[in-house]
Design an enzyme around this catalytic site. Structure first.
Site, PDB file in Angstrom:
ATOM      1  CG  LEU A 539     -15.001   0.921  16.183  1.00  0.00           C
ATOM      2  CD1 LEU A 539     -15.230   0.342  14.753  1.00  0.00           C
ATOM      3  CD2 LEU A 539     -15.872   0.526  17.127  1.00  0.00           C
ATOM      4  CG  PHE A 544      -2.189   2.213   7.758  1.00  0.00           C
ATOM      5  CD1 PHE A 544      -1.071   2.759   7.351  1.00  0.00           C
ATOM      6  CD2 PHE A 544      -2.653   1.076   7.931  1.00  0.00           C
ATOM      7  CE1 PHE A 544      -0.528   1.966   6.470  1.00  0.00           C
ATOM      8  CE2 PHE A 544      -1.805   0.276   6.853  1.00  0.00           C
ATOM      9  CZ  PHE A 544      -0.744   0.632   6.150  1.00  0.00           C
ATOM     10  N   GLY A 545      -3.741   4.948  11.568  1.00  0.00           N
ATOM     11  CA  GLY A 545      -4.514   5.940  11.954  1.00  0.00           C
ATOM     12  C   GLY A 545      -5.718   5.311  12.614  1.00  0.00           C
ATOM     13  CG  ASP A 682       1.279  -8.707  12.761  1.00  0.00           C
ATOM     14  OD1 ASP A 682       1.808  -9.301  13.642  1.00  0.00           O
ATOM     15  OD2 ASP A 682       0.971  -7.477  12.653  1.00  0.00           O
TER      16      ASP A 682
END
Ligand code: AMP
Length: 829
Positions: A539, A544-545, A682
């Site tokens: 997706l 983080f990855g 954020d």
């Protein structure tokens, strides 16, 4: 003070109304070929105005073969025009005349008129369908002009009336034309790549003369010149290119003519550098300057540094060393078989040499008489510059003294505010953790910076503020001042105490850093057997990855009871699985676990739900509900506002009501977070997810897990951050409100533009300083074209300097929910 203006005008940012509706364009600058009556004279042709009989109407009926009627606007100086708006004559319901189609003609000098054409060569623009709606049309390509004519077009005899507006910004380059050899065509693997200047508006006989075109249209070509940024055009469209073999002298000569004599600082040339296709940046450029009628004898020469490994298209900056000129002739020497340019801009000192020193070859009428003696002009220029520099030095010295005092006062005052605010209870907790752990704090800062330099994709939305802030004179020493960071409590850490359910405030804040999630005692979600996850597709990718779409078998059994009802029994559930990348170090791992912990405590319809986790073995995963339409930023950027443009281009649309609905949901999610005293830090469209039917959920709690100082993160989303977050490291609900204002702005712009895209990161930080100083020099994000005044007022309240003056999320939510947020009447925020 000497002002150097650096200009590259992406059409996306230069869309300000130029003054028909706002009244900045004077009546005498609006004229027409004819008028039906005194009350439909040219001056009534202002968009959104109902004066006179409600619009400009020409004397005679517009016939299909009689297209000479026009409404003309004189902008008094050159402008970069990117958008036009038209409207018919409504006159409170009496009028029903409008232009279904029209053409645009423009001129830079008032004598040579050029017909605008779109990139496919079409001149006619679709106009209005009724007498009242405003129809906006992008000028693709944009134009550089002082005079613009709107010429109604019909396919049958009809009465036509128009009200119009031009959108754009001032053309600070001052470039009136460039003359160059005609761009050539390249054969690449049997197919043609057309490197001609397809929007050049001058004469095209043996060479290009007296026009502007693709080199000034604000569109920079891609690294691969065969691919274009512009839709449905041919390969090579963005570039103008020449072949070495056609130029026996080994160079291409381009002559640039300007509106007046200018003091040039630099020229930026955007060059393709696709060495594999024999295209390379020029080897050398030699420039000649003409200030009066004569060319200077000694040219300026410059050789760019060769990038042996880098084949990206890029700007080459040529220092023009303050040459005074009204024309520049540059010879660009080939270093390979081909040389391809997509954009050329000039930076000149405009303040020092304004129109009172008129051009030697006037292109535009000037109010004053030309001064012929060039020595006198240079002398005056130098004297003015010296006086300005001296004044500037004195002013800077005085400012520094005053500012040092004001800064001390202001920061002390804010500290007082802060400490007496809602955090008063938790501030003890913070002081405790810091005072007791000074070393661990600094150690974690060091460790974390190594972590995040690698882990954070240093995307365009995130910057290193500490590096940038050091450029602000009054903030260079703040790190030594007691005010910043260390003594300012951060809500986020206090929130975590809240979210955990306080078991004794002081003791819990520190364990939050080293908590053991695996014990399960802090997490309200279940471990999910990873073998029951089936990968479907990727997706996206975050800090983080990767995030994967997976089918989760038997998910219902592992879900918290209250979510179960949302998913049908027995069927595999589609979920999003966020995985920690395999090379993540200990800090990233801890932060990932902390994000899980935070998310596991958040339960709100507008906050993305954490369904389960896989943390007993690597890679660590968090399983969240799947939001079918991805993040809001990419969702909106693929959509268009409802209207003619979308109809014509067949683009998917989002109605204004749905935009409002999505914004309201974000406000609602934030209202929930703020009720927990939780600071997101954020908030941005990229961190909101879109489900079915425009459902929105706030995600990405990556920043809020940060328990310590703002320095902990080397990269921060500065364009979304309040001034006090950037300058003082203070993150509060009020700074989330600021970010909400920016998010709302993104939404109303359909995420087509980054906030402050015309400012560099340094300028954004400087602007932050202006917000702090609050002397009316701060630049606010402009009102998006689609945005009603009421909604823009909501944004402006979010960007108020004093945190206490900003609205709460409750108030924002109420204002957005209120139907009147769509009309003029609402003033509730
Ligand atoms: P993140 O790591 O949370 O920043 O996610 C990176 C990207 O993955 C986002 O920008 C989304 O496009 C996508 N993504 C993340 N979570 C979800 C989700 N729950 N549903 C759909 N797409 C997601």
């Amino acid at each position: 003070m000497v002002v150097f203006v650096v200009v590259l005008l992406p059409a996306g940012v230069c869309r300000y109304p130029l003054g028909m509706s706002g009244g900045q364009i004077q009546d005498e600058d609006i004229s027409a070929s004819s008028q039906w009556s005194e009350s439909t004279a040219a001056r009534y042709g202002r968009l959104d105005f109902e004066e006179g009989d409600g619009a400009w109407c020409p004397e005679i009926t517009v016939e299909p073969d009689h297209l000479n009627e026009f409404l003309q606007i004189d902008l008094r100086s050159l402008h970069f025009i990117t958008l036009v708006g038209t409207q018919g004559r409504h006159a409170g319901g009496i009028g029903n005349e409008f232009a279904q189609m029209y053409k645009i003609k423009y001129s830079r000098d008032g004598s040579r008129w050029i017909s605008w054409r779109n990139r496919q060569g079409k001149q006619v623009i679709e106009g209005n369908r009724n007498a009242y709606d405003i129809v906006l049309k992008d000028l693709e390509p944009p134009i550089v002009a002082r005079f613009v004519r709107f010429m109604p077009v019909t396919d049958h005899s009809m009465n036509v009336c128009m009200r119009v507006e031009l959108y754009g910004c001032e053309w600070l380059d001052g470039l009136v034309s460039y003359n160059a050899p005609i761009g050539e065509h390249m054969t690449l693997a049997g197919s043609s790549v057309y490197l001609n200047d397809s929007v050049y508006d001058g004469a095209l006989v043996h060479s290009m003369t007296e026009g502007l075109g693709q080199l000034t249209d604000g569109v920079c070509g891609l690294d691969d010149f065969t691919v274009s940024r512009v839709y449905s055009v041919w390969p090579g469209y963005d570039y103008v290119g020449w072949n070495n073999e056609s130029f026996p002298n080994g160079y291409v000569e381009i002559m640039f003519e300007f509106d007046r004599t200018r003091n040039f600082t630099s020229m930026k040339v955007h060059c393709n550098n696709m060495v594999s296709k024999h295209v390379k940046v020029f080897r050398q450029v030699v420039c000649y300057f003409r200030s009066d009628l004569d060319w200077e004898v000694s040219p300026l020469s410059f050789s760019p540094v060769e990038h042996l490994t880098n084949s990206n298209a890029h700007f080459v900056t040529v220092n023009l060393a303050h040459h005074m000129a009204s024309a520049i002739k540059c010879q660009f020497y080939f270093s390979e078989a081909w040389m391809l340019f997509s954009e050329i801009t000039f930076q000149s000192d405009t303040a020092m040499y304004n129109t009172t020193l008129a051009p030697s070859k006037p292109k535009l009428p000037s109010n004053t008489q030309p001064v012929d003696d060039s020595n006198t002009r240079i002398l005056i220029g130098c004297l003015v510059a010296i006086i300005f520099i001296l004044v500037a030095i004195i002013v800077i010295i005085l400012w520094r003294q005053v500012w040092q005092k004001m800064l001390e006062k202001a920061t002390r005052r804010m500290l007082d505010d802060e400490l007496t605010a809602s955090l008063s209870i938790q501030s003890e907790t913070f002081t405790y953790s810091h005072n007791n752990n000074p070393q661990s704090s600094s150690v974690s800062e060091q460790e974390s910076s190594s972590t995040y330099e690698r882990i954070f994709p240093l995307g365009p939305d995130y910057q290193e503020p500490s590096r940038l802030i050091s450029k602000l004179p009054e903030f260079t020493q703040t790190s030594e001042e007691p005010v910043v960071q260390d003594s300012v409590p951060h809500y986020a850490e206090a929130d975590i105490v809240n979210l955990q359910g306080v078991t004794g405030g002081n003791t819990y804040a520190i364990p939050a850093v080293t908590m053991d999630l695996l014990s399960g005692k802090d997490v309200a979600v279940e471990e999910f057997p990873r073998k029951l996850l089936t990968f479907k597709e990727k997706l996206g990718e975050g800090q983080f990855g990767e995030v994967h779409l997976c089918e989760a078998e038997g998910m219902q059994e592992f879900m918290n009871k209250e979510f179960k009802f949302d998913y049908p029994e027995e069927e595999p559930v589609l979920v999003a699985v966020k995985m920690l990348r395999s090379d993540a170090n200990k800090n990233a791992r801890n932060d990932f676990l902390k994000e899980i912990k935070i998310m596991s405590r958040l339960k709100d319809p507008n906050i993305v739900r954490l369904l389960a986790v896989c943390i007993y073995s690597d890679p660590l995963c968090m399983i969240t509900e799947y939001m079918e339409n991805g993040d809001l930023n990419q969702f909106l950027s693929k959509h268009e506002p409802e209207g003619q443009l979308a109809l014509l281009s067949n683009a998917p649309t989002v109605s204004f009501e749905n935009l409002c609905y999505m914004a309201t949901q974000i406000a609602s999610g934030m209202k929930y977070l703020s009720s927990l005293n939780f600071v997101h830090r954020d908030l941005a469209t990229r961190n909101c997810l879109v489900g079915k039917n425009y459902t929105i959920k706030i995600a990405d709690f990556g920043m809020s897990r940060n328990l310590y100082s703002g320095d902990y993160y080397p990269v921060l989303p500065i364009r979304w951050m309040s001034w006090e977050s950037i300058l003082l490291g203070k993150f509060t609900t009020a700074s989330d409100v600021w970010a909400f204002g920016v998010t709302l702005w993104e939404i109303l712009n359909f995420c087509k533009e980054q906030p402050y895209s015309q400012l560099t990161d340094e300028q954004v930080i400087e602007n932050t300083g202006e917000f702090f100083r609050d002397q009316k020099r701060q630049i606010y994000l402009p009102q998006p074209v689609l945005c009603p005044d009421t909604l823009y007022r909501v944004m402006l309240t979010c960007w108020r300097r004093n945190t206490k003056d900003r609205p709460s999320f409750q108030e924002i939510h109420r204002a957005l929910l209120d139907k009147s947020c769509l009309t003029e009447e609402d003033n509730s925020v």
